[in-house]
Design a protein around this motif. Structure first.
Motif, PDB file in Angstrom:
ATOM      1  N   CYS A  28       0.846  -1.196   0.000  1.00 30.92           N
ATOM      2  CA  CYS A  28       0.000   0.000   0.000  1.00 30.92           C
ATOM      3  C   CYS A  28       0.883   1.248   0.000  1.00 30.92           C
ATOM      4  O   CYS A  28       2.021   1.198   0.460  1.00 30.92           O
ATOM      5  N   GLY A  29       0.354   2.342  -0.505  1.00 32.20           N
ATOM      6  CA  GLY A  29       1.002   3.648  -0.417  1.00 32.20           C
ATOM      7  C   GLY A  29       2.423   3.677  -0.955  1.00 32.20           C
ATOM      8  O   GLY A  29       2.709   3.170  -2.057  1.00 32.20           O
ATOM      9  N   THR A  30       3.316   4.215  -0.153  1.00 29.79           N
ATOM     10  CA  THR A  30       4.719   4.336  -0.561  1.00 29.79           C
ATOM     11  C   THR A  30       5.357   2.977  -0.811  1.00 29.79           C
ATOM     12  O   THR A  30       6.149   2.789  -1.745  1.00 29.79           O
ATOM     13  N   SER A  78       5.697  -0.769   8.365  1.00 26.87           N
ATOM     14  CA  SER A  78       5.235  -1.057   9.731  1.00 26.87           C
ATOM     15  C   SER A  78       5.057  -2.556   9.968  1.00 26.87           C
ATOM     16  O   SER A  78       5.131  -3.032  11.089  1.00 26.87           O
ATOM     17  N   GLY A  79       4.758  -3.282   8.887  1.00 23.90           N
ATOM     18  CA  GLY A  79       4.494  -4.706   9.060  1.00 23.90           C
ATOM     19  C   GLY A  79       3.137  -4.981   9.681  1.00 23.90           C
ATOM     20  O   GLY A  79       2.844  -6.106  10.082  1.00 23.90           O
ATOM     21  N   THR A 108       0.109  -3.167   8.313  1.00 24.57           N
ATOM     22  CA  THR A 108      -0.951  -2.632   7.456  1.00 24.57           C
ATOM     23  C   THR A 108      -1.995  -3.705   7.203  1.00 24.57           C
ATOM     24  O   THR A 108      -1.690  -4.757   6.629  1.00 24.57           O
ATOM     25  N   VAL A 168       5.166  10.367   9.696  1.00 22.06           N
ATOM     26  CA  VAL A 168       4.129   9.596   8.998  1.00 22.06           C
ATOM     27  C   VAL A 168       4.459   9.437   7.508  1.00 22.06           C
ATOM     28  O   VAL A 168       4.227   8.401   6.908  1.00 22.06           O
ATOM     29  N   ALA A 169       5.062  10.448   6.920  1.00 22.40           N
ATOM     30  CA  ALA A 169       5.447  10.353   5.511  1.00 22.40           C
ATOM     31  C   ALA A 169       6.709   9.494   5.410  1.00 22.40           C
ATOM     32  O   ALA A 169       7.755   9.856   5.936  1.00 22.40           O
ATOM     33  N   GLN A 210      13.614  -0.074   1.138  1.00 18.05           N
ATOM     34  CA  GLN A 210      12.807  -1.093   0.456  1.00 18.05           C
ATOM     35  C   GLN A 210      13.324  -1.279  -0.976  1.00 18.05           C
ATOM     36  O   GLN A 210      13.474  -2.401  -1.452  1.00 18.05           O
ATOM     37  N   LEU A 221       2.896  11.758  -3.942  1.00 15.89           N
ATOM     38  CA  LEU A 221       2.304  11.310  -2.672  1.00 15.89           C
ATOM     39  C   LEU A 221       2.891  12.081  -1.490  1.00 15.89           C
ATOM     40  O   LEU A 221       2.166  12.555  -0.615  1.00 15.89           O
ATOM     41  N   LYS A 222       4.193  12.281  -1.497  1.00 14.12           N
ATOM     42  CA  LYS A 222       4.840  13.023  -0.395  1.00 14.12           C
ATOM     43  C   LYS A 222       4.245  14.424  -0.288  1.00 14.12           C
ATOM     44  O   LYS A 222       3.901  14.902   0.779  1.00 14.12           O
ATOM     45  N   VAL A 270      -1.623   1.842   9.081  1.00 12.33           N
ATOM     46  CA  VAL A 270      -3.073   1.763   8.853  1.00 12.33           C
ATOM     47  C   VAL A 270      -3.528   0.347   9.205  1.00 12.33           C
ATOM     48  O   VAL A 270      -3.475  -0.562   8.379  1.00 12.33           O
TER      49      VAL A 270
END
Ligand code: AGP
Length: 607
Positions: A299-301, A348-349, A351, A397-398, A406, A483-484, A604
Motif C-alpha cells: 500500500c502507499g509508498t 510497519s508490518g 498494514t 508519517v510520511a 525497500q 504522494l509526499k 493503517v
C-alpha cells in the motif's frame, strides 16, 4: 504512540481509592495533558489511547477510553468491530444505552453484560464477548473492582506486552516500551492476555526465553486454551525515538538515509567480493528460481517501491511481476498458484490490507516473502521468509528512509535471482553491485543541496496543484514525489508516466501548474526531453531532476536539481531525495504539521 493516530486521546486510571477516572481530549496528547493537569492522575494501573477515527468524528465523546454502563469497566480499542450494529441492537433490547457513536463502546457494554449475566470473571467475559465479535481488534480492559488486573487481546491489530521489573506494559508496538524494558512478548491473533500485579515467582506461567516462571502473565486463546508466551529482546534504543536536533522526524529521517542504506546493505552487499548475499533468498533459492510469477502486494509508498522492483526483477531475473494494491488484491478473487512467490512490502508490518492479502495468498499455497522494517511485526511473523530493512524506527508519517531501503532490498533480491538464474550478465551484475556500494555517498551529495531546494520551495507554496512525471524506473518516483507532497502539504498532486501527458493531463498545463519531471540521463532520456518541450510549449513551469552535468534539460527547465550519475536501476534512490526535500520544505513554509499530517496515521491497521 501518537504517530499512529492523533485526532483525540484519553486515559483511564484506577487510583488508590478504587476510583476509575477517565480523561479525554480532542486533538494531540498535549491537549489531554493540559486538560488532565489539574485532575487526579494517580494510580498503579491504567490504559491510554491515541485515536484515528473509524466510527464517529474525532471529539471527546468518541475518544477512548469508554466506560461500560455502570462505569465499573473501561476499554481502549484499535480496530473495527464489523458487526457492532447487530451487537448494539441486542444490548439496547437489554436496556443498555450508548453515549458515543463508536463500535468500541458496544464491546465494553457486551463485556459487562456477559460478566453480569453469566457471573464470570473479567477475562472470561472478554473471551466470551470476543467470540461474538467479527472484525479486528487490539483491546485493553480495566475493572475498578479488580485494580490489580488488566486484560488485553488482539486479532488483526498489533499488540505487544512489555515485561518489566514488578511492572507490565501493553502497546500497539514496542516504541513506548523500550524506555522501561527490552523484554517483550508479541501477542498472536485471538490471544487474550491477563496481566496482574502478582509478579515474578516460581509458580505461574512458564515463559520461553525466561528462566523464572511469571505469575503476573497468563495467555490463553479466546476459547480459553492455555498458551506459552515467548519473550523476545528489543533491538531498539531510546535515541532512535528522538529528533536528534532536527525540527522534524521527517527531516531527520531524510538525512539519515546515507547511514540507513549503508546499514541495510551491511553484511549483504560485499563490494570487495562483488557479491550480494541475502539469507532470505539463499535459504529459499528454489522457490524463486522456479517461480512462474512474482506478485508484489503493498500500500502507499511501499506500493511505489514494489513498482520499482517490478522493473528490476523483470529486467534482471526475467520473471513476470504483478504489482498489486493489497486492498484490491485481497477482495479481487485473484488467481494465485502454489508456485507463485508473493512479496509483501510494508514499513510497519501491520498494514491491515497487506496482512490480509498475504493471509489469502498463504491459504492458496503461495510462498510469502516480506520486506519489512519493524522487527517482530505481524507481516514478517506470517511470512515464510523475508528481509528486514534495518533503518530503525520511522516516526514521521510520511515514509522516506524506509522507501529507499525497500528499493535497495528489492534490488538486491532481483540481482540475486538474476545472477542465480543466469538471466543477467556477470558484467552487469558487477556494475550494479559496485554502484550500490556508492549510493550512500551519492545521497550525501544530493542532501547538500537542501538549502537550495528549501529556497525555491518557497516559490511554489501558492500552488493548488502539481504534476509529477517520470519514465521507466523513475515513473514510480514521480508517483512517490506526488504522494509526499499530497500527504504533508495538502497540495493536490498527480504522478504520471511522462508519455501519458499527451493522453489528457497536458490539458492541465498552465503557468499556475508546476510540473516536476524526473529526468536522469538514462533509459528514455530523449523522450523525457521531448515531454518537457511539450510542457514548455504550453508555458508550463518545470522543475527537473537531472544527472550532474546535464546539458539538454537544464536549458529548457525553470528549476534544475542535479543528482550524481549511477546505474539506471538505482537512479530512484537518488532522484527521490530532492522530491522528499521539496515536499518537506513546501509543507514547512505552509505551516503544516509535517510529522503528523491531518487525517493520516503511520500504520493503517484498519481496512
Ligand atoms: C507513506 O508516506 C504513507 N505513510 C503511507 O502511504 C504508507 O506507505 C502506507 O500506509 C503503507 O504503510 P506500510 O509500508 O507500513 O505498510
Amino acid at each position: 504512540m501518537e504517530y499512529r493516530g492523533y485526532d483525540s486521546a484519553g486515559v483511564a486510571l484506577i487510583n488508590a481509592q478504587g476510583q476509575l477516572n477517565i480523561y479525554k481530549a480532542k486533538g494531540k496528547v498535549a491537549e489531554l495533558e493540559a486538560y488532565a493537569s489539574d485532575k487526579d492522575t494517580t494510580g498503579t494501573i491504567g490504559i491510554a489511547h491515541t485515536r484515528w477515527a473509524t466510527h464517529g468524528e474525532p471529539n471527546t465523546v468518541n475518544a477512548h477510553p469508554h466506560y461500560s454502563e455502570s462505569e465499573r469497566l473501561a476499554i481502549i480499542h484499535n480496530g473495527i468491530i464489523e458487526n457492532y450494529a447487530v451487537l448494539k441492537a441486542g444490548l439496547q433490547k437489554e436496556g443498555y444505552s450508548f453515549k458515543s457513536e463508536t463500535d468500541t463502546e458496544v464491546l465494553i457494554q457486551l463485556i459487562e453484560y456477559t460478566q453480569v449475566n453469566k457471573h464470570v470473571d473479567l477475562r472470561t467475559a472478554v473471551q466470551l464477548a470476543l467470540q461474538q465479535v467479527i472484525g479486528a481488534y487490539a483491546i485493553a480492559v480495566l475493572d475498578k473492582d479488580h485494580p490489580d488486573t488488566l486484560i488485553a487481546a488482539r486479532k488483526g491489530s498489533p499488540l505487544v506486552v512489555g515485561v518489566g521489573q514488578e511492572e507490565y506494559f501493553i502497546a500497539s508496538d514496542a516504541t513506548p516500551i523500550v524506555e522501561y524494558t527490552d523484554k517483550v512478548i508479541y501477542i498472536e491473533d485471538e490471544e487474550v492476555v491477563k496481566l496482574s500485579t502478582k509478579g515474578q515467582s516460581t509458580k505461574g506461567q512458564s515463559i520461553k526465553g525466561q528462566s523464572t516462571k511469571d505469575e503476573g502473565i497468563e495467555i490463553t486463546t479466546i476459547n480459553n486454551v492455555q498458551k506459552t508466551p515467548e519473550i523476545k529482546r528489543l533491538e531498539l534504543s531510546l535515541s532512535q525515538l528522538e529528533k536528534g536536533g532536527y525540527p522534524h522526524f521527517m527531516l531527520k529521517e531524510i538525512f539519515e538515509q546515507p547511514r540507513t542504506l549503508a546499514d541495510s546493505m551491511r553484511g549483504r552487499v560485499n563490494v570487495r567480493q562483488d557479491n550480494i548475499a541475502l539469507s532470505g533468498f539463499i535459504d529459499n533459492k528454489e522457490r524463486f528460481l522456479n517461480a512462474k510469477r512474482i506478485i508484489i502486494t503493498a500500500c502507499g509508498t511501499s506500493w511505489h517501491a514494489g513498482l520499482i522492483a517490478m522493473y528490476a526483477i523483470e529486467e534482471f531475473a526475467q520473471i513476470p511481476v504483478e504489482v498489486e494494491y493489497s486492498s484490491e488484491f485481497r477482495y479481487r478473487k485473484p488467481v494465485i498458484n502454489r508456485d507463485d512467490v508473493v512479496i509483501a512490502i510494508s514499513q510497519s508490518g501491520e498494514t491491515a490490507d497487506t496482512l490480509a492479502a498475504i493471509q489469502l495468498a498463504k491459504e492458496k499455497g503461495a510462498f510469502i516473502f516480506s520486506i519489512c522494517n519493524v522487527i517482530g511485526a505481524s507481516i514478517p511473523r506470517l511470512s515464510n521468509s523475508g528481509c528486514y530493512t534495518h533503518v530503525g524506527p520511522e516516526i514521521g508519517v510520511a515514509s522516506t528512509k524506509a522507501f529507499t531501503a525497500q528499493v535497495v532490498a528489492l534490488t538486491m533480491l532481483a540481482l540475486c535471482i538474476g545472477k542465480e538464474k543466469g538471466t543477467m550478465s556477470e558484467e552487469q551484475y558487477l556494475h550494479v553491485v559496485r554502484a550500490l556500494g556508492q549510493i550512500p555517498d551519492k545521497i550525501e551529495c544530493v542532501l547538500s543541496q537542501n538549502k537550495r531546494i528549501a529556497d525555491f520551495a518557497k516559490t511554489f507554496t501558492y500552488a493548488q496543484n502539481f504534476i509529477y512525471l517520470g519514465r521507466g524506473y523513475n515513473y514510480p518516483v514521480a508517483l512517490e514525489g506526488a504522494l509526499k507532497l499530497k500527504e504533508i502539504s495538502y497540495i493536490h498532486a498527480e504522478g504520471y508516466p511522462a508519455a501519458e501527458m499527451k493522453h489528457g493531463p497536458i490539458a492541465l498545463i498552465s503557468q499556475e501548474m508546476p510540473v516536476v519531471v524526473v529526468a536522469p540521463r538514462c533509459g528514455t532520456y530523449e523522450k523525457v526531453v521531448s515531454n518537457i518541450q511539450e510542457i514548455k510549449a504550453r508555458n508550463g513551469r518545470v522543475i527537473a531532476i537531472v544527472t550532474e552535468g546535464d546539458k539538454m534539460v537544464s536549458k529548457i527547465a525553470d528549476y534544475v536539481i542535479e543528482v550524481p550519475e549511477t546505474e539506471e536501476c538505482l537512479t530512484p534512490l537518488l532522484t527521490v531525495i530532492p522530491l522528499q526535500l521539496l515536499a518537506y520544505h513546501i509543507a514547512v513554509v505552509k505551516g503544516c504539521d509535517v510529522d503528523q499530517p491531518r487525517n493520516l496515521a503511520k500504520s493503517v491497521t484498519v481496512e
